[in-house]
Scaffold this active site. Structure first.
Site, PDB file in Angstrom:
ATOM      1  N   ARG A 106     -31.027  -4.903  35.502  1.00 15.52           N
ATOM      2  CA  ARG A 106     -30.702  -3.841  36.610  1.00 15.52           C
ATOM      3  C   ARG A 106     -29.953  -2.388  35.668  1.00 15.52           C
ATOM      4  O   ARG A 106     -28.598  -2.893  35.263  1.00 15.52           O
ATOM      5  CB  ARG A 106     -29.839  -4.285  37.869  1.00 15.52           C
ATOM      6  CG  ARG A 106     -28.816  -3.391  38.478  1.00 15.52           C
ATOM      7  CD  ARG A 106     -28.464  -3.187  39.752  1.00 15.52           C
ATOM      8  NE  ARG A 106     -28.773  -3.499  40.852  1.00 15.52           N
ATOM      9  CZ  ARG A 106     -29.067  -3.626  42.339  1.00 15.52           C
ATOM     10  NH1 ARG A 106     -27.765  -3.590  42.844  1.00 15.52           N
ATOM     11  NH2 ARG A 106     -30.003  -4.091  43.226  1.00 15.52           N
ATOM     12  N   HIS A 133     -37.023   1.394  42.713  1.00 13.48           N
ATOM     13  CA  HIS A 133     -36.500   0.060  43.396  1.00 13.48           C
ATOM     14  C   HIS A 133     -37.274  -0.495  43.822  1.00 13.48           C
ATOM     15  O   HIS A 133     -37.656  -1.388  45.020  1.00 13.48           O
ATOM     16  CB  HIS A 133     -35.262   0.253  44.496  1.00 13.48           C
ATOM     17  CG  HIS A 133     -35.125  -1.492  44.718  1.00 13.48           C
ATOM     18  ND1 HIS A 133     -34.713  -2.370  43.671  1.00 13.48           N
ATOM     19  CD2 HIS A 133     -33.618  -1.251  45.685  1.00 13.48           C
ATOM     20  CE1 HIS A 133     -33.761  -3.088  44.145  1.00 13.48           C
ATOM     21  NE2 HIS A 133     -33.183  -2.810  45.177  1.00 13.48           N
ATOM     22  N   GLN A 136     -37.455  -3.995  45.892  1.00  9.65           N
ATOM     23  CA  GLN A 136     -37.169  -3.960  47.426  1.00  9.65           C
ATOM     24  C   GLN A 136     -37.952  -3.531  48.376  1.00  9.65           C
ATOM     25  O   GLN A 136     -38.117  -3.894  48.936  1.00  9.65           O
ATOM     26  CB  GLN A 136     -35.963  -2.593  47.486  1.00  9.65           C
ATOM     27  CG  GLN A 136     -35.602  -2.401  48.752  1.00  9.65           C
ATOM     28  CD  GLN A 136     -34.603  -3.805  49.061  1.00  9.65           C
ATOM     29  OE1 GLN A 136     -33.080  -4.302  48.419  1.00  9.65           O
ATOM     30  NE2 GLN A 136     -34.651  -3.874  50.788  1.00  9.65           N
ATOM     31  N   ASP A 224     -31.105   4.459  54.092  1.00 13.95           N
ATOM     32  CA  ASP A 224     -30.253   3.922  52.341  1.00 13.95           C
ATOM     33  C   ASP A 224     -28.783   4.662  52.764  1.00 13.95           C
ATOM     34  O   ASP A 224     -28.681   5.339  52.801  1.00 13.95           O
ATOM     35  CB  ASP A 224     -31.310   4.051  51.419  1.00 13.95           C
ATOM     36  CG  ASP A 224     -30.305   3.363  50.469  1.00 13.95           C
ATOM     37  OD1 ASP A 224     -29.201   2.322  50.832  1.00 13.95           O
ATOM     38  OD2 ASP A 224     -30.871   3.290  48.954  1.00 13.95           O
ATOM     39  N   CYS A 263     -32.408  -1.804  53.151  1.00 18.50           N
ATOM     40  CA  CYS A 263     -32.296  -1.702  51.515  1.00 18.50           C
ATOM     41  C   CYS A 263     -30.901  -2.931  51.637  1.00 18.50           C
ATOM     42  O   CYS A 263     -30.630  -3.847  51.223  1.00 18.50           O
ATOM     43  CB  CYS A 263     -32.673  -1.417  50.315  1.00 18.50           C
ATOM     44  SG  CYS A 263     -30.977  -0.058  50.287  1.00 18.50           S
ATOM     45  N   ARG A 291     -36.230 -10.016  50.215  1.00 15.16           N
ATOM     46  CA  ARG A 291     -36.078 -10.231  49.485  1.00 15.16           C
ATOM     47  C   ARG A 291     -36.475 -12.113  48.461  1.00 15.16           C
ATOM     48  O   ARG A 291     -36.547 -11.304  47.452  1.00 15.16           O
ATOM     49  CB  ARG A 291     -34.930 -10.000  48.976  1.00 15.16           C
ATOM     50  CG  ARG A 291     -34.242  -7.811  49.069  1.00 15.16           C
ATOM     51  CD  ARG A 291     -34.868  -7.377  48.969  1.00 15.16           C
ATOM     52  NE  ARG A 291     -34.980  -7.230  47.304  1.00 15.16           N
ATOM     53  CZ  ARG A 291     -34.261  -6.702  46.287  1.00 15.16           C
ATOM     54  NH1 ARG A 291     -33.456  -6.021  46.653  1.00 15.16           N
ATOM     55  NH2 ARG A 291     -34.286  -6.709  45.026  1.00 15.16           N
TER      56      ARG A 291
HETATM   57  N1   CP Z   1     -31.275  -4.131  47.833  1.00 10.04           N
HETATM   58  C1   CP Z   1     -29.847  -4.136  47.466  1.00 10.04           C
HETATM   59  O1   CP Z   1     -30.971  -3.863  45.703  1.00 10.04           O
HETATM   60  O2   CP Z   1     -29.464  -5.203  46.928  1.00 10.04           O
HETATM   61  P1   CP Z   1     -27.861  -6.020  46.057  1.00 10.04           P
HETATM   62  O3   CP Z   1     -27.648  -4.108  45.834  1.00 10.04           O
HETATM   63  O4   CP Z   1     -27.165  -6.160  47.056  1.00 10.04           O
HETATM   64  O5   CP Z   1     -28.944  -6.092  44.767  1.00 10.04           O
HETATM   65  N1  NVA Z   2     -30.056   3.617  46.805  1.00 10.30           N
HETATM   66  C1  NVA Z   2     -29.190   2.639  46.730  1.00 10.30           C
HETATM   67  C2  NVA Z   2     -29.747   0.961  46.909  1.00 10.30           C
HETATM   68  C3  NVA Z   2     -28.411   0.237  46.218  1.00 10.30           C
HETATM   69  C4  NVA Z   2     -29.900  -0.839  46.595  1.00 10.30           C
HETATM   70  C5  NVA Z   2     -28.281   2.441  45.211  1.00 10.30           C
HETATM   71  O1  NVA Z   2     -29.190   2.639  44.183  1.00 10.30           O
HETATM   72  O2  NVA Z   2     -27.452   2.895  44.799  1.00 10.30           O
END
Ligand code: CP
Ligand code: NVA
Length: 305
Positions: A106, A133, A136, A224, A263, A291
């Site tokens: 990440r 993502h 997701q 989101d 998400c 997930r």
């Molecule tokens: N939805 C998602 O990716 O959650 P986290 O940021 O908790 O991994």
């Molecule tokens: N769009 C959000 C998703 C978190 C899982 C972010 O990037 O922070």
């Protein structure tokens, strides 16, 4: 003989049939979970997980998923590694490839994740970048299909910001054959060429600034957070996005049996109300659970098991 590792970076790298096969595998693994039939297909394999940003679902679902498949994980943060002191991403990839069997990362910098994959000799999985993502949306489509049958020909409506999660929905649309209605403020609209590319790939995608228009006849309403990781203009975003809150009134403009997805993490009272989050149309916790299953499908594909 060497062969290229199976990376999972963007849904756009795949054809629809491959993504469907990963979801079928995820479903099969979900059905045999905690039974002797599940086996240990990844016994002896180690997944390194690198997090430059916080995570609850991605971190825990990959960790538990890997263990359930018989493998092990190593949790790393960019700041604790020599990456934080300037070691290059490609040197890091080459070194980690000598120790572990796959890498999940990440990191906001999408190009750096691509660079990592190019230099790695083991599979690299995108656990969220600023641009996408994909894991997701695999879980989201799995959830949709469990609740409402095949997503092909159905309508998904997005109300909110243009971000990584929406980008992966856009990439999914032509591959899974659903209609995607996007509502964002004009100032935060997806770049025209991104929509045009998905349309060239056969997607039925529309954009409007009116969230009520987007959710009309929708089978699923998705949103989101208004401020994603790395966004710096929180105040401006809040003002622009107020009108895109998913509340009871907006949900009632969609099909009466529409589901609500997010998400997570959710910012209750901002992009979604408690009433919708905890209401009968919300499937957000099944989505979060998926997930785990979707991640196991992705891991199985990366390892070819
Ligand atoms: N939805 C998602 O990716 O959650 P986290 O940021 O908790 O991994
Ligand atoms: N769009 C959000 C998703 C978190 C899982 C972010 O990037 O922070």
């Amino acid at each position: 003989m060497t062969h290229s590792p199976r990376h999972f970076i963007d849904l756009a790298d795949f054809g629809g049939a491959d993504l469907k096969a990963i979801l079928d595998k995820a479903g099969a693994l979900k059905r045999v979970r905690r039974t002797p039939e599940a086996g240990k297909p990844l016994a002896g394999k180690v997944l390194a997980m690198i997090f430059e940003r916080p995570s609850t679902r991605t971190r825990v679902s990959f960790d538990v998923g890997m263990r359930e498949l018989g493998g092990e994980t190593i949790m790393l943060t960019g700041a604790e590694m020599q990456l934080g002191r300037g070691e290059t991403i490609s040197d890091t990839a080459k070194v980690l490839s000598r120790y572990v069997d796959a890498i999940m990362i990440r990191m906001l910098d999408h190009n750096a994740v691509r660079e990592l994959a190019e230099a790695a000799t083991v599979p690299v999985i995108n656990g969220l970048t600023k641009l996408s993502h994909p894991c997701q949306i695999m879980a989201d489509i799995m959830t949709f299909e469990e609740k409402k049958g095949s997503i092909r020909g159905k309508t998904v409506a997005w109300a909110g910001d243009t971000n990584n999660v929406l980008a992966s929905w856009i990439q999914a649309a032509p591959r899974f054959g659903f209609k995607l209605n996007i509502a964002t403020p004009e100032e935060l609209a997806p770049r025209r060429e991104i929509i045009a590319l998905a349309q060239r790939e056969g997607a039925d995608i529309s954009w409007t600034s009116d969230p009520y228009q987007a959710v009309e006849r929708a089978d699923c309403v998705v949103t989101d957070c208004w401020v994603s990781m790395g966004d710096e203009d929180a105040g401006r975003r809040h003002n622009l996005l107020k009108a895109y809150q998913v509340n009871k009134q907006l949900m009632s403009a969609a099909n009466s049996d529409a589901i609500f997805m997010h998400c997570l993490p959710a910012h209750r009272g901002e992009e979604v109300t408690d009433e919708v989050m905890d209401g009968p149309q919300s499937v957000v916790f099944d989505e979060a659970e998926n997930r785990l299953h979707a991640q196991k499908g992705v891991l199985a594909w990366c390892f070819g098991v």
